[in-house]
Design a protein around this motif. Structure first.
Motif, short mmCIF file in Angstrom:
data_model
loop_
_atom_site.label_atom_id
_atom_site.label_comp_id
_atom_site.label_asym_id
_atom_site.label_seq_id
_atom_site.Cartn_x
_atom_site.Cartn_y
_atom_site.Cartn_z
N GLN A 70 7.24 1.04 2.29
CA GLN A 70 6.84 2.31 2.52
C GLN A 70 6.69 2.68 4.14
O GLN A 70 5.99 3.25 4.54
CB GLN A 70 5.87 3.02 1.65
CG GLN A 70 5.73 4.59 1.43
CD GLN A 70 4.72 4.87 0.61
OE1 GLN A 70 3.73 4.21 0.45
NE2 GLN A 70 5.30 6.05 -0.29
N GLY A 71 7.30 1.55 4.84
CA GLY A 71 7.30 1.99 6.33
C GLY A 71 8.26 2.49 6.98
O GLY A 71 9.43 2.80 6.35
N SER A 110 7.46 0.45 11.63
CA SER A 110 6.87 -0.85 10.95
C SER A 110 7.96 -2.04 10.97
O SER A 110 7.37 -3.29 11.32
CB SER A 110 6.92 -0.44 9.58
OG SER A 110 6.21 0.58 9.19
N PRO A 207 9.80 2.09 -2.56
CA PRO A 207 8.69 1.45 -2.04
C PRO A 207 7.93 0.77 -3.23
O PRO A 207 7.73 1.23 -4.16
CB PRO A 207 7.65 2.29 -1.48
CG PRO A 207 8.10 3.62 -1.74
CD PRO A 207 9.36 3.78 -2.32
N VAL A 209 4.90 -1.32 -2.36
CA VAL A 209 3.73 -1.11 -1.79
C VAL A 209 3.53 -0.22 -0.54
O VAL A 209 4.29 0.19 0.01
CB VAL A 209 2.92 -2.59 -1.65
CG1 VAL A 209 2.82 -3.46 -2.72
CG2 VAL A 209 3.88 -3.13 -0.48
N THR A 210 2.39 0.02 -0.22
CA THR A 210 2.30 0.75 1.08
C THR A 210 2.09 0.12 2.03
O THR A 210 1.74 -1.19 1.98
CB THR A 210 0.86 1.72 0.78
OG1 THR A 210 -0.13 1.16 0.93
CG2 THR A 210 1.07 2.69 -0.28
N THR A 211 2.04 0.55 3.38
CA THR A 211 2.02 -0.16 4.51
C THR A 211 0.34 -0.74 4.61
O THR A 211 0.15 -1.84 5.08
CB THR A 211 2.14 0.48 5.76
OG1 THR A 211 1.59 1.82 5.88
CG2 THR A 211 3.74 0.97 5.96
N GLN A 212 -0.49 0.05 3.91
CA GLN A 212 -1.74 -0.34 4.08
C GLN A 212 -1.90 -1.64 3.37
O GLN A 212 -2.59 -2.51 3.67
CB GLN A 212 -2.77 0.87 3.56
CG GLN A 212 -4.37 0.65 3.36
CD GLN A 212 -4.78 0.08 4.69
OE1 GLN A 212 -4.49 0.62 5.64
NE2 GLN A 212 -5.84 -0.77 4.59
#
Length: 325
Positions: A70-71, A110, A207, A209-212
């Motif tokens: 998700q970047g 990212s 996505p 996972v998230t970038t976090q």
């Protein structure tokens, strides 16, 4: 004091990593090992150098990685007239507000694809490599963070060398991993041809996972346990590259640290909270081969960096037992 990764966390890490690589693999068919290395590079918070012929899927892989986490994704086509400000961004005076505003360059993403990095001038190359090392851009004395996760996927075309600026050894050392995608096998090629109407396979990816979450995974991987015997093994391997009669320059301390960082992530991707000597062996070529500078006479005689790494692996015995705490 940082706590060591638990077995339960290692299991979760491996499962998430597998989902990520499978997702990227739907855009880069038949290249599981390369995808795993690329994702390992991201989670070790390093940068990837791909030496490949055009049309092998380098851009597709960079886009697929960005989509999976998700970047954001940016591509910079390196040319001889590219300026450092074209990469980092510029400060422009705003007459309405009477102040200077910073306009971000394509490095703020990212995943940044630096296509044919060896075609840009050394000055522009150094601007990119400075951001890679620092994680910040300094323009007119003001620092701007590129954020986390941040990975540069740089490419070099090994065929056409006319009008290129070879990356100096010190700059090559900044890349955590160097590998190549190569052409797909017959089955993967047929599958790609069957979907010839799909121009960008990564566009359909969702996505995982998230970038976090990627940042949290990177922090978690850093807590993987490395026994003193494994660290001693890495040190002995690095020393052996420096002592080889075929090398002018062996692996630096930065290179040894890079190997340990990668081994920590690789162990976690296998569902382990500790590093084995086999992890080190598996990663030695992609992490170290580009850091070895061959002696001119040895290179003329047919020596290769990969051959030096193989010789070192054969000569240095891996540890057979753990060191006492």
């Amino acid at each position: 004091m940082t706590t060591t990764m638990t077995p339960e966390q290692a299991t979760w890490f491996a499962q998430t990593f597998t989902r990520l690589t499978q997702n990227v693999g739907t855009a880069v068919l038949g290249k599981d090992e390369v995808v795993r290395l690329a994702m390992t590079c991201m989670l070790a918070e390093g940068h990837l150098l791909l030496e490949d012929a055009p049309g092998t899927g380098k851009t597709a892989m960079a886009r697929a990685i960005a989509a999976s986490v998700q970047g954001s994704h940016k591509r910079i086509q390196f040319t001889p007239d590219l300026l450092p400000s074209d990469v980092t961004g510029v400060t422009i005076y705003d007459q309405k507000t009477g102040s200077f505003d910073f306009h971000e360059g394509p490095i703020f993403a990212s995943v940044v694809l630096a296509d044919e990095i060896n075609r840009a001038s050394p000055k522009t190359q150094s601007a990119l490599l400075e951001v890679m090392e620092e994680g910040n851009v300094t323009v007119d004395g003001v620092r701007h963070s590129v954020g986390r996760p941040f990975m540069v996927v740089a490419t070099q075309n090994p065929i056409e060398q006319a009008g290129t600026y070879r990356l100096p050894e010190a700059q090559l050392d900044r890349f955590l991993i160097k590998t190549s995608i190569g052409y797909p096998n017959h089955a993967a090629t047929v599958e790609l041809l069957a979907a010839a109407s799909v121009r960008d396979r990564s566009a359909a990816l969702s996505p995982i996972v998230t970038t976090q979450a990627v940042t949290e995974m990177a922090d978690l991987a850093a807590t993987t346990h490395v026994d003193g015997a494994v660290l001693d093994y890495v040190s002995r391997l690095a020393e052996a590259t420096r002592e080889s009669s075929s090398t002018r320059l062996g692996v630096s301390v930065r290179g040894a640290l890079a190997l340990v960082r990668c081994a920590k992530v690789w162990a976690a991707t296998q569902g382990r909270h500790y590093v084995l000597p086999d992890d080190v062996k598996h990663l030695l070529q992609p992490v170290w081969a580009h850091r070895v500078v061959l002696d001119a006479e040895a290179e003329f005689a047919g020596a290769t960096a990969e051959g030096v790494i193989d010789d070192v692996l054969a000569a240095v015995a891996p540890p057979q037992e753990r060191m006492s705490a």
